[in-house]
Design an enzyme around this catalytic site. Structure first.
Site, PDB file in Angstrom:
ATOM      1  N   MET A 107       2.210   5.016  -4.472  1.00  0.00           N
ATOM      2  CA  MET A 107       1.605   3.759  -4.034  1.00  0.00           C
ATOM      3  C   MET A 107       2.649   2.839  -3.399  1.00  0.00           C
ATOM      4  O   MET A 107       2.370   2.165  -2.400  1.00  0.00           O
ATOM      5  CB  MET A 107       0.943   3.059  -5.224  1.00  0.00           C
ATOM      6  N   SER A 108       3.845   2.815  -3.954  1.00  0.00           N
ATOM      7  CA  SER A 108       4.899   1.949  -3.416  1.00  0.00           C
ATOM      8  C   SER A 108       5.347   2.424  -2.040  1.00  0.00           C
ATOM      9  O   SER A 108       5.561   1.614  -1.121  1.00  0.00           O
ATOM     10  CB  SER A 108       6.089   1.910  -4.382  1.00  0.00           C
ATOM     11  N   ARG A 109       5.477   3.732  -1.881  1.00  0.00           N
ATOM     12  CA  ARG A 109       5.840   4.274  -0.567  1.00  0.00           C
ATOM     13  C   ARG A 109       4.716   4.041   0.439  1.00  0.00           C
ATOM     14  O   ARG A 109       4.967   3.758   1.620  1.00  0.00           O
ATOM     15  CB  ARG A 109       6.188   5.759  -0.696  1.00  0.00           C
ATOM     16  N   GLY A 143       1.041   7.207 -10.601  1.00  0.00           N
ATOM     17  CA  GLY A 143       0.916   7.058  -9.154  1.00  0.00           C
ATOM     18  C   GLY A 143       1.692   5.908  -8.560  1.00  0.00           C
ATOM     19  O   GLY A 143       1.507   5.588  -7.376  1.00  0.00           O
ATOM     20  N   ASN A 144       2.582   5.284  -9.312  1.00  0.00           N
ATOM     21  CA  ASN A 144       3.286   4.090  -8.828  1.00  0.00           C
ATOM     22  C   ASN A 144       4.242   4.385  -7.675  1.00  0.00           C
ATOM     23  O   ASN A 144       4.356   3.591  -6.740  1.00  0.00           O
ATOM     24  CB  ASN A 144       4.047   3.441  -9.990  1.00  0.00           C
ATOM     25  N   GLY A 145       4.940   5.520  -7.752  1.00  0.00           N
ATOM     26  CA  GLY A 145       5.884   5.844  -6.690  1.00  0.00           C
ATOM     27  C   GLY A 145       5.193   6.055  -5.361  1.00  0.00           C
ATOM     28  O   GLY A 145       5.585   5.498  -4.333  1.00  0.00           O
ATOM     29  N   HIS A 173       5.519  -1.524 -11.452  1.00  0.00           N
ATOM     30  CA  HIS A 173       4.884  -0.320 -12.015  1.00  0.00           C
ATOM     31  C   HIS A 173       3.540  -0.681 -12.657  1.00  0.00           C
ATOM     32  O   HIS A 173       3.326  -0.463 -13.858  1.00  0.00           O
ATOM     33  CB  HIS A 173       5.829   0.316 -13.045  1.00  0.00           C
TER      34      HIS A 173
END
Length: 378
Positions: free
Chosen positions: A202-204, A198-200, A193
């Site tokens: 970006m991870s996807r 915007g972490n979710g 994180h």
């Protein structure tokens, strides 16, 4: 320290092999589909991924509206916030798709921060800087009670080192299957994180980028954002992430995360295969209708959008068939006059839906739901 990549079980290996066969079959299926229809499918799948990934974060825009925004339509009835989030995600996704065949490509902290700026730059503030690591703590609220932190990210001063380790890991082939590595990259990034927001997404997106770099299929045919964005799957997604614990503890077995992602890959491949099959059947039904009624073949494109998405706008039809403004307007006006289409709205906000004489066969095919199987239950 990052999560160790778990060994696959025999059931995992079996599902992964089935996914590989499905993806290879999809590759041939896509190559055998006329370019005009393939391009429309690519746009739909990209829009579906953007809509779904944003919806997980609370930005609700229907896939058909995302398609219109991507096409350049201005008069789409969405909030300004949702418009900005949609277009920012679409720009980042488009860039990710172009990276699939870059020869001297390398992952880096700079690349990840640049992608984050593309996603969050319109929201940049000193408190929540875009394109820079967070400067303080970050929490993920419990979906059932926002006053409870379901997850607390690692201390901000550890983020640069963890992201350096992640960049090194991304650039090192550890022998795991590319789809497994993509799933692990998603878990690594969402757990670190590193940004204030915007972490979710970006991870996807990192998972999608790794799939794009694998090169078997264009990323829009393999990405799992659309699958994750379905309501029931979103809850499962949250549940899988919360199984990791309320804090960053990477020294643990994450086999269930791998199983979850293999299910996502498999069912998304089923979905894309079903979409291509259904789209082809609808096209053939509309071709028969056009031949029977003496309509120009190009009108099938507009009718196909109406059958598959529920509506078509002039600009989308104009672009798809490389028509002039006047040609597109005339075609659509003639279809309305024949009651094949119905006009809704006025001037630039106008769109077209099925009229009373729209071929029922095409609508019936388009609206027939598909069945998805659980790969672990086969």
């Amino acid at each position: 320290m990052l999560y160790p990549t778990p060994a696959l079980t025999s059931a995992d290996e079996s599902v992964l092999s089935e996914i590989e066969r499905m993806r290879e079959a999809l590759r041939h299926q896509v190559r055998g589909t006329p370019a005009k229809r393939t391009e429309g499918l690519r746009k739909h799948l990209t829009a579906d991924a953007v809509a779904a990934s944003n919806s997980i974060e609370g930005f609700k825009v229907a896939t058909v509206d995302v398609e219109d925004l991507m096409e350049g339509e201005r008069d789409v009835e969405v909030s300004e916030e949702n418009r900005e989030e949609t277009l920012a995600y679409q720009r980042m996704m488009t860039y990710i798709q172009t990276l699939h065949d870059v020869e001297d490509f390398r992952y880096s902290k700079g690349l990840l921060n640049a992608l984050h700026w593309m996603l969050q730059g319109h929201r940049h503030t000193p408190r929540k800087p875009a394109g820079q690591w967070r400067r303080g703590p970050v929490y993920v609220a419990d979906a059932r009670d926002p006053s409870i932190a379901a997850y607390t990210g690692p201390d901000a001063d550890t983020v640069p080192g963890l992201m350096e380790e992640l960049a090194d890991w991304l650039n090192t082939d550890n022998g795991a299957h590319p789809l497994i590595r993509a799933a692990m990259a998603h878990l690594h990034l969402v757990s670190i994180h590193p940004w204030a927001d915007g972490n979710g997404r970006m991870s996807r997106s990192l998972q999608t980028l790794m799939i794009a770099r694998e090169g078997v299929l264009a990323p829009e045919f393999s990405a799992v954002e659309a699958w994750l964005g379905r309501p029931g799957n979103t809850w499962e997604y949250y549940r899988e992430l919360t199984r990791r614990g309320a804090h960053y503890v990477p020294d643990q077995d994450v086999s269930d995360w791998i199983r979850f992602n293999l299910t996502a890959y498999h069912q998304q491949a089923q979905t894309v295969r079903g979409r291509i099959d259904r789209a082809g059947k609808v096209w053939r039904a509309l071709s028969r209708f056009a031949e029977r009624t003496g309509r120009d073949e190009r009108s099938i494109t507009a009718l196909h959008d109406v059958a598959m998405a529920g509506r078509v706008r002039r600009l989308r039809y104009e672009h798809a068939e490389s028509l002039s403004l006047q040609q597109a307007q005339r075609d659509l006006r003639d279809l309305v006059a024949a009651e094949v289409l119905a006009s809704v709205g006025r001037t630039r906000a106008r769109y077209y839906t099925a009229g009373p004489r729209f071929p029922e066969e095409a609508l019936e095919i388009a609206n027939t739901p598909m069945t998805l199987t659980d790969p672990y239950a086969i």
